[in-house]
Design an enzyme around this catalytic site. Structure first.
Site, PDB file in Angstrom:
ATOM      1  N   HIS A  87     -14.887  -4.654   7.510  1.00 24.10           N
ATOM      2  CA  HIS A  87     -15.764  -4.719   6.331  1.00 24.10           C
ATOM      3  C   HIS A  87     -16.202  -6.147   6.007  1.00 24.10           C
ATOM      4  CE1 HIS A  87     -11.925  -5.437   4.004  1.00 24.10           C
ATOM      5  NE2 HIS A  87     -12.730  -6.215   3.305  1.00 24.10           N
ATOM      6  N   ASP A 129     -10.306  -0.700  10.261  1.00 26.92           N
ATOM      7  CA  ASP A 129     -10.865  -1.881   9.594  1.00 26.92           C
ATOM      8  C   ASP A 129     -10.480  -3.192  10.278  1.00 26.92           C
ATOM      9  OD1 ASP A 129     -12.442  -3.167   7.797  1.00 26.92           O
ATOM     10  OD2 ASP A 129     -11.172  -2.864   6.057  1.00 26.92           O
ATOM     11  N   SER A 169      -9.700 -10.956   2.436  1.00 29.87           N
ATOM     12  CA  SER A 169      -9.843  -9.921   3.472  1.00 29.87           C
ATOM     13  C   SER A 169      -9.974 -10.545   4.850  1.00 29.87           C
ATOM     14  CB  SER A 169     -11.085  -9.065   3.187  1.00 29.87           C
ATOM     15  OG  SER A 169     -10.880  -8.221   2.096  1.00 29.87           O
TER      16      SER A 169
END
Length: 464
Positions: free
Chosen positions: A126, A156, A231
């Protein structure tokens, strides 16, 4: 006067007795009162009391994060995702200012971890999704353009590459199966564009599945502070080895409120190797469905699928899986985590409970051809060549198990073939699962599905 003093004395005595009784019977139930803010005193962190106590304490020098932090901050990078978006503005047409569409640049940021000296970087899918351009900034402020080698949306994870003329500092993978609940870990990343930020916490849980995330996950849960921008960053042990890729937080505000979640390093490492060797993730399965009604410890086998040409599975319906390669399995997300870190053809030792006895079976993992939609709670499989020919289809997804009682209202059964979802043609089971689970179904929007029923007839439903 004597009577007056006698009364005073009796009152004092009565008050003392009452106070003593109150302390004996009620004092333990009183909440601790907070000190007023202005009464809090600050002391230097190296303050040591001049007296000894009988309580056992841990010397702060025993837990030293400086080595792990120093090793990791130079291998964690800042990832800038530059994408071009098109915006429709009807006022432009109304005032004669063009076609009504405008292009604008959108920038997103995250983190990544250098995993080899020649410039391979692992991050979250993402973080790089939809990018027209990717810019990597190292800890020494040098900037590079990055190439996407491959990505896996389900877990992911994405793999990037930058071309460098020097060897880069990197963080080696650790075995995430060996980390323990309560073990100290560090989260390293770039929250809010604050580069090289290090936070500490402990492993709070393993095999954690996030509700509403669309996929069955197997996250490492920690209380190390992670915020937007973290992230794709590193979760490392106190030796500075990579145990996870920071991916998500549980929050109603968008900011850290106590827990963060990381993809285990064993899963990330396996995905990286698959992307390098095959260009796509090789998914391994036991060839079973799971009995979702079983709520005790372990994973109960629902049905065993013995594929044509595959080695017959030693598992039976009703078996309860207790461990994989001596790693305890308490729930399906832990089983999923172990299988995601393996490849088709790998052999695993599976401990099962059958008829009250513990048995160990060696199982060769098959290639995945069954996909589970969590949104509809159905298992899907690709059509065989015979089925495609029979129905004159290029593809589709066959329902092999229905775990959603609400679907019986529509008459949807095992054996139905999905050929369209929201008016888009379905070519495979994986595509059907992705289309269903990434739809807006469940937010008040119906899901339009076209089937071939057991009689070979086409039926369409708006499932709510």
């Amino acid at each position: 006067m004597k009577k007056f003093f006698s009364l005073i004395g009796m009152a004092v005595l009565g008050g003392a007795i009452t106070l003593g009784g109150y302390k004996v019977f009620f004092e333990d139930t009183l909440p601790a009162e907070k000190l007023p803010l202005n009464s809090v005193q600050s002391v230097q962190t190296n303050y040591k009391p001049a007296f000894k106590t009988n309580t056992t304490s841990i010397n702060a020098d025993v837990i030293d994060f400086t080595v792990a932090a120093e090793k990791t901050i130079h291998s964690v990078v800042h990832v800038k995702n530059i994408s071009v978006r098109t915006q429709f503005n009807p006022l432009d047409i109304f005032f004669g200012n063009g076609s009504g569409t405008r292009k604008y640049e959108q920038i997103g940021t995250g983190s990544g971890v250098i995993i080899s000296p020649d410039g391979y970087i692992v991050t979250n899918n993402h973080v790089i999704e939809g990018a027209n351009d990717l810019e990597i900034t190292l800890n020494n402020k040098k900037k590079y353009k990055a190439e996407i080698i491959g990505a896996d949306k389900t877990n992911d994870i994405a793999l990037l590459k930058i071309n460098v003329d020097e060897e880069l500092p990197y963080t080696p993978f650790a075995n995430s199966d060996t980390i323990k609940i309560g073990e100290w870990v560090l989260a390293v990343g770039n929250p809010y564009n604050l580069t090289s930020t290090v936070t500490a916490g402990i492993v709070s849980a393993k095999g954690r599945d996030l509700e509403g995330n669309g996929n069955i996950e197997s996250f490492i849960q920690t209380d190390a502070a992670v915020n937007p921008g973290n992230s794709g960053g590193a979760l490392v042990n106190t030796r500075g080895e990579l145990v996870g890729i920071n991916t998500a937080i549980s929050s109603k505000t968008g900011s850290f409120v106590g827990y963060s979640f990381a993809v285990p390093s064993n899963i990330a490492n396996k995905i990286v190797n698959d992307l390098l060797e095959f260009g796509m993730v090789q998914e391994a399965i036991l060839g079973i469905s799971v009995d979702s009604r079983y709520k005790e410890e372990g994973v109960k086998v629902g049905e065993v699928f013995n594929e044509e040409g595959a080695i017959k599975s030693p598992l039976k319906s009703g078996d309860i899986i207790k461990s994989i390669n001596e790693v305890k399995i308490s729930k399906f997300s832990e089983l999923r985590g172990q299988l995601t870190a393996k490849r088709p053809g790998d052999t695993v030792d599976v401990t099962i409970e059958r008829d009250g006895k513990l048995l160990k079976k060696k199982i060769i993992l098959n290639k995945r051809n069954t996909y589970i939609s969590r949104v509809l709670n159905i298992s899907l499989k690709d059509l065989s060549a015979k089925e495609k020919q029979q129905y004159n289809l290029k593809g589709g997804a066959k329902i092999i198990e229905v775990g959603n009682e609400n679907l019986s209202y529509y008459g949807i059964k095992k054996g139905f073939i999905i050929i369209k979802i929201n008016n888009k043609i379905v070519l495979s089971a994986s595509e059907a699962q992705s289309m269903i689970d990434n739809s807006n179904f469940g937010s008040g929007n119906p899901l339009y599905v076209e089937f071939i029923n057991l009689q070979g007839e086409i039926e369409s439903y708006g499932i709510r």
